[in-house]
Write a protein that holds these residues in place. Structure first.
Motif, PDB file in Angstrom:
ATOM      1  N   VAL A  47       0.809  -1.209   0.000  1.00  0.00           N
ATOM      2  CA  VAL A  47       0.000   0.000   0.000  1.00  0.00           C
ATOM      3  C   VAL A  47       0.846   1.264   0.000  1.00  0.00           C
ATOM      4  CG1 VAL A  47      -1.763   1.271   1.255  1.00  0.00           C
ATOM      5  CG2 VAL A  47      -1.934  -1.199   1.062  1.00  0.00           C
ATOM      6  N   PRO A  48       1.881   1.392   0.865  1.00  0.00           N
ATOM      7  CA  PRO A  48       2.700   2.605   0.790  1.00  0.00           C
ATOM      8  C   PRO A  48       3.375   2.772  -0.564  1.00  0.00           C
ATOM      9  CG  PRO A  48       3.076   1.451   2.854  1.00  0.00           C
ATOM     10  CD  PRO A  48       2.271   0.539   1.991  1.00  0.00           C
ATOM     11  N   ASN A  49       3.927   1.695  -1.137  1.00  0.00           N
ATOM     12  CA  ASN A  49       4.603   1.808  -2.431  1.00  0.00           C
ATOM     13  C   ASN A  49       3.647   2.261  -3.520  1.00  0.00           C
ATOM     14  OD1 ASN A  49       7.024   1.045  -1.382  1.00  0.00           O
ATOM     15  ND2 ASN A  49       6.886  -1.086  -2.015  1.00  0.00           N
ATOM     16  N   ALA A  50       2.469   1.646  -3.566  1.00  0.00           N
ATOM     17  CA  ALA A  50       1.522   1.969  -4.624  1.00  0.00           C
ATOM     18  C   ALA A  50       0.920   3.356  -4.426  1.00  0.00           C
ATOM     19  CB  ALA A  50       0.418   0.917  -4.670  1.00  0.00           C
ATOM     20  N   TYR A  83       4.892   3.603 -10.305  1.00  0.00           N
ATOM     21  CA  TYR A  83       4.100   3.924 -11.483  1.00  0.00           C
ATOM     22  C   TYR A  83       4.096   5.407 -11.834  1.00  0.00           C
ATOM     23  CZ  TYR A  83       2.608  -0.617  -9.945  1.00  0.00           C
ATOM     24  OH  TYR A  83       2.612  -1.914  -9.525  1.00  0.00           O
ATOM     25  N   GLY A  84       4.813   6.217 -11.073  1.00  0.00           N
ATOM     26  CA  GLY A  84       4.928   7.623 -11.409  1.00  0.00           C
ATOM     27  C   GLY A  84       3.658   8.415 -11.190  1.00  0.00           C
ATOM     28  N   ARG A  85       2.726   7.877 -10.410  1.00  0.00           N
ATOM     29  CA  ARG A  85       1.498   8.614 -10.158  1.00  0.00           C
ATOM     30  C   ARG A  85       1.747   9.672  -9.090  1.00  0.00           C
ATOM     31  NH1 ARG A  85      -3.115   4.293  -9.123  1.00  0.00           N
ATOM     32  NH2 ARG A  85      -1.788   3.880  -7.345  1.00  0.00           N
ATOM     33  N   PRO A  86       0.911  10.707  -9.036  1.00  0.00           N
ATOM     34  CA  PRO A  86       1.110  11.745  -8.019  1.00  0.00           C
ATOM     35  C   PRO A  86       1.108  11.143  -6.625  1.00  0.00           C
ATOM     36  CG  PRO A  86      -0.517  12.437  -9.644  1.00  0.00           C
ATOM     37  CD  PRO A  86      -0.222  10.991  -9.929  1.00  0.00           C
ATOM     38  N   GLY A  87       2.075  11.537  -5.809  1.00  0.00           N
ATOM     39  CA  GLY A  87       2.191  10.985  -4.464  1.00  0.00           C
ATOM     40  C   GLY A  87       1.047  11.423  -3.572  1.00  0.00           C
ATOM     41  N   LYS A  88       0.654  10.535  -2.684  1.00  0.00           N
ATOM     42  CA  LYS A  88      -0.398  10.827  -1.725  1.00  0.00           C
ATOM     43  C   LYS A  88       0.209  10.921  -0.333  1.00  0.00           C
ATOM     44  CE  LYS A  88      -3.907   8.407  -4.454  1.00  0.00           C
ATOM     45  NZ  LYS A  88      -4.965   7.373  -4.449  1.00  0.00           N
ATOM     46  N   LYS A  89      -0.626  11.208   0.647  1.00  0.00           N
ATOM     47  CA  LYS A  89      -0.130  11.321   2.006  1.00  0.00           C
ATOM     48  C   LYS A  89       0.382   9.973   2.496  1.00  0.00           C
ATOM     49  CE  LYS A  89      -4.682  10.477   4.080  1.00  0.00           C
ATOM     50  NZ  LYS A  89      -5.723  11.014   4.967  1.00  0.00           N
ATOM     51  N   ALA A 130       0.046  -6.635 -10.449  1.00  0.00           N
ATOM     52  CA  ALA A 130      -1.389  -6.626 -10.731  1.00  0.00           C
ATOM     53  C   ALA A 130      -2.040  -5.282 -10.430  1.00  0.00           C
ATOM     54  CB  ALA A 130      -2.083  -7.718  -9.909  1.00  0.00           C
ATOM     55  N   GLU A 131      -1.365  -4.427  -9.695  1.00  0.00           N
ATOM     56  CA  GLU A 131      -1.977  -3.168  -9.253  1.00  0.00           C
ATOM     57  C   GLU A 131      -2.434  -2.265 -10.396  1.00  0.00           C
ATOM     58  OE1 GLU A 131      -2.865   0.588  -7.602  1.00  0.00           O
ATOM     59  OE2 GLU A 131      -1.286   0.214  -9.068  1.00  0.00           O
ATOM     60  N   PRO A 132      -1.661  -2.084 -11.479  1.00  0.00           N
ATOM     61  CA  PRO A 132      -2.151  -1.212 -12.555  1.00  0.00           C
ATOM     62  C   PRO A 132      -3.459  -1.697 -13.170  1.00  0.00           C
ATOM     63  CG  PRO A 132       0.200  -1.624 -12.807  1.00  0.00           C
ATOM     64  CD  PRO A 132      -0.287  -2.553 -11.748  1.00  0.00           C
ATOM     65  N   PHE A 133      -3.718  -2.997 -13.130  1.00  0.00           N
ATOM     66  CA  PHE A 133      -4.940  -3.551 -13.725  1.00  0.00           C
ATOM     67  C   PHE A 133      -6.071  -3.627 -12.705  1.00  0.00           C
ATOM     68  CE2 PHE A 133      -7.633  -7.181 -14.939  1.00  0.00           C
ATOM     69  CZ  PHE A 133      -8.046  -6.747 -16.196  1.00  0.00           C
ATOM     70  N   LEU A 134      -5.760  -4.053 -11.470  1.00  0.00           N
ATOM     71  CA  LEU A 134      -6.798  -4.198 -10.444  1.00  0.00           C
ATOM     72  C   LEU A 134      -7.025  -2.930  -9.636  1.00  0.00           C
ATOM     73  CD1 LEU A 134      -5.951  -7.758  -9.038  1.00  0.00           C
ATOM     74  CD2 LEU A 134      -7.627  -7.131 -10.789  1.00  0.00           C
ATOM     75  N   LYS A 135      -6.101  -1.961  -9.718  1.00  0.00           N
ATOM     76  CA  LYS A 135      -6.224  -0.701  -8.973  1.00  0.00           C
ATOM     77  C   LYS A 135      -6.398  -0.965  -7.473  1.00  0.00           C
ATOM     78  CE  LYS A 135      -6.134   1.559 -12.857  1.00  0.00           C
ATOM     79  NZ  LYS A 135      -4.935   2.321 -13.258  1.00  0.00           N
ATOM     80  N   ILE A 136      -5.517  -1.795  -6.936  1.00  0.00           N
ATOM     81  CA  ILE A 136      -5.626  -2.177  -5.525  1.00  0.00           C
ATOM     82  C   ILE A 136      -5.439  -0.967  -4.614  1.00  0.00           C
ATOM     83  CG2 ILE A 136      -4.670  -3.675  -3.737  1.00  0.00           C
ATOM     84  CD1 ILE A 136      -3.673  -5.496  -6.008  1.00  0.00           C
ATOM     85  N   GLU A 158      -6.850 -12.725 -17.909  1.00  0.00           N
ATOM     86  CA  GLU A 158      -6.431 -11.496 -18.578  1.00  0.00           C
ATOM     87  C   GLU A 158      -4.925 -11.508 -18.829  1.00  0.00           C
ATOM     88  OE1 GLU A 158     -10.238 -10.712 -16.528  1.00  0.00           O
ATOM     89  OE2 GLU A 158      -8.324 -11.637 -15.991  1.00  0.00           O
ATOM     90  N   GLU A 159      -4.550 -11.021 -19.984  1.00  0.00           N
ATOM     91  CA  GLU A 159      -3.130 -10.983 -20.340  1.00  0.00           C
ATOM     92  C   GLU A 159      -2.355 -10.036 -19.431  1.00  0.00           C
ATOM     93  OE1 GLU A 159      -0.327  -9.972 -24.251  1.00  0.00           O
ATOM     94  OE2 GLU A 159      -2.527 -10.005 -24.406  1.00  0.00           O
ATOM     95  N   GLU A 160      -3.022  -8.967 -18.975  1.00  0.00           N
ATOM     96  CA  GLU A 160      -2.344  -7.990 -18.122  1.00  0.00           C
ATOM     97  C   GLU A 160      -1.888  -8.601 -16.792  1.00  0.00           C
ATOM     98  OE1 GLU A 160      -5.269  -5.848 -20.750  1.00  0.00           O
ATOM     99  OE2 GLU A 160      -5.214  -7.662 -19.511  1.00  0.00           O
ATOM    100  N   LEU A 161      -2.559  -9.653 -16.342  1.00  0.00           N
ATOM    101  CA  LEU A 161      -2.209 -10.288 -15.069  1.00  0.00           C
ATOM    102  C   LEU A 161      -1.257 -11.457 -15.251  1.00  0.00           C
ATOM    103  CD1 LEU A 161      -5.686 -10.262 -13.271  1.00  0.00           C
ATOM    104  CD2 LEU A 161      -3.762  -8.716 -12.923  1.00  0.00           C
ATOM    105  N   GLY A 162      -0.746 -11.655 -16.449  1.00  0.00           N
ATOM    106  CA  GLY A 162       0.177 -12.758 -16.706  1.00  0.00           C
ATOM    107  C   GLY A 162       1.418 -12.732 -15.828  1.00  0.00           C
TER     108      GLY A 162
END
Length: 520
Positions: free
Chosen positions: A33-36, A42-48, A191-197, A223-227
């Protein structure tokens, strides 16, 4: 019908509610959770910054709203403050500060959460131990606004802290446990980019379903994305785990220095620099930082580098309404000189790189050897100091503002040529003992530690320097690859494996099939 909790819960009712709200803390919550959420990968804007205590408070707020619990807003604030263990978050912390030492004790770590998981995990691994949690609980009483314990149970409390350290050392940080944990985290990160955990952690309605079943969902997906995630989980099922390349224990003071210098990028850089000999150049070209996992864990007794007993207050049977901290001489003189250590481990995700990664890591390790203030090894510095100071070293004790006449303390350092055990000294030998009159680790007013040394340093016989030498038990050639020779090859699900071992002896399944064929 939802049962009503009743009005005016505080303070007893609020504590009971907190005991039913365990903190959400597991490998997926503390690492994934902290990493994601911070967008490291993934270069997404950092959260608290996210902590598992936030999840407990979030779930409690949702319970109050969803089930219309009969609880006032003031009581909600108290419950959340008790979960965090911060007395400053509500007025109750000023009138009843001891309540904040029941669920999450920030003062010394003696709380019901620790009692619960130590008892549960010791039972789960078959380690009965000799701790009586019920005795410690019945010994607790409130004195001067703090939870104190009977001095006769001090050894039981010390044993509790040691058991915590032992569980972390032997069980929670076992090499195979951590290898599987890293693989689970890698699978979830894939799997996080596909499942948005990570997007679900702030939604209490969805967060409650983030259980171990998540791995089954990934495993049964098409799904191929979860391969890539499925491939990692398949490796866990077939015990094709990440392998420990090397490990070393350092002083807790060196943890930051080790973390800054021993990294996956640094290991790969050394491997590709050409300074290593006897390595496979083809493997060197293939090695990437993603093949290496470096972790440096801090193992301690519960309060970092400090002795947790320093923060525990005790009472006695003769003075049940008075509390004080205990001295070493009140408990035991056999306590360790250090209560924390840094445990460095290097893993490889592909065992073909085992020897190469170890050779690069050990090259870095040699450059981290500690040195004295003049650039010489610490042992050389100490030897020079002893030669300059002569047979005896005088340490002046700092007495501060005191009317006591403080005399210098002379420390005798043994040297070759001094009387040994086989010699007969001319006068009977006297053994001096230091009497501790202050808190644990110091003599009140003198600044002298339990070993009889000034606060500025320890006795030479008690001094410890981190060993930056190579681990002799894990050494392999630079071109080493493959499994340990002490293990027999195992069949792996979904792979073509020979029916015979290297020695030519048929597997049991092959022998049974031959018997069936002969019988038919």
């Amino acid at each position: 019908m939802v049962p009503r909790l009743g009005r005016h819960l505080y303070p007893r009712g609020t504590v009971r509610i907190c005991l039913l709200l365990p903190p959400f803390s597991s490998s997926s919550h503390t690492s994934l959770v902290p990493n994601a959420c911070l967008g490291i990968r993934y270069g997404r804007p950092g959260k608290k910054k996210w902590k598992h205590e936030h999840a407990s408070e979030m779930m409690f707020d949702d319970m109050v709203q969803t089930y219309q619990l009969d609880i006032t807003p003031e009581e909600v604030i108290i419950v959340k403050a008790l979960i965090s263990g911060k007395a400053s978050r509500c007025p109750l912390g000023e009138t009843m500060p001891f309540l904040f030492e029941i669920v999450a004790n920030e003062r010394n770590g003696l709380d019901v959460d620790k009692f619960d998981y130590i008892l549960r995990d010791c039972h789960a691994v078959g380690d009965k131990g000799n701790i009586s949690i019920s005795r410690i609980i019945h010994s607790a009483r409130v004195v001067e606004g703090k939870i104190c314990y009977d001095i006769k149970d001090a050894n039981q409390i010390y044993e509790l802290f040691y058991t915590r350290f032992s569980l972390h050392k032997r069980i929670y940080n076992h090499k195979t446990t951590k290898a599987i944990e890293y693989m689970v985290i890698d699978a979830l990160l894939e799997a996080e980019p596909f499942l948005k955990i990570a997007d679900l952690v702030e939604n209490p309605k969805r967060y409650v379903f983030l259980t171990d079943n998540l791995l089954n969902r990934i495993e049964e997906s098409t799904e191929e994305e979860l391969g890539p995630a499925r491939a990692i989980i398949e490796r866990i099922r077939t015990r094709d785990l990440y392998k420990v390349v090397d490990f070393k224990v350092f002083s807790h003071e060196d943890k930051q220095m080790v973390e800054e210098n021993v990294t996956a990028d640094a290991i790969v850089k050394v491997a590709k620099s050409g300074v290593l000999t006897g390595v496979d150049e083809e493997l060197v070209a293939q090695l990437k930082p993603s093949h290496v996992v470096v972790t440096c864990s801090m193992l301690h007794y519960g309060k970092g580098k400090d002795n947790p007993l320093d923060q525990v207050t005790f009472y006695s049977k003769k003075k049940p309404k008075e509390c004080a901290k205990a001295d070493y001489s009140d408990i035991s003189l056999l306590m360790p000189s250090s209560f924390a250590e840094a445990w460095l481990r290097v893993y490889t995700k592909d065992e073909a790189f085992h020897g190469l990664i170890q050779a690069a890591y050990r090259h870095i390790l040699k450059s981290l050897a500690p040195s004295g203030p003049h650039g010489l090894p610490a042992s050389t510095e100490e030897a020079q100091e002893e030669e300059e100071s002569g047979p005896g070293s005088t340490v002046a004790a700092e007495g501060g503002d005191s009317d006591v006449d403080v005399h210098p303390i002379t420390l005798k350092v043994w040297r070759p040529g001094s009387p040994t055990l086989g010699d007969s000294p001319s006068t009977p030998r006297m053994f001096a003992r230091n009497v501790s009159t202050g808190s644990i680790g110091s003599v009140s007013g003198l600044g002298v530690g339990a070993a009889g040394v000034g606060a500025a340093g320890r006795s030479r016989t008690m001094a410890r320097n981190s060993s930056f030498s190579e681990n002799q038990f894990t050494a392999v050639p630079p071109n080493f690859r493959g499994e340990s020779p002490s293990r027999k090859p195992r069949s792996k699900r979904g792979r073509n494996v020979s029916d015979t071992f290297e020695g030519g002896r048929p597997r049991k399944s092959a022998r049974l099939s031959e018997k069936d064929a002969d019988a038919s």
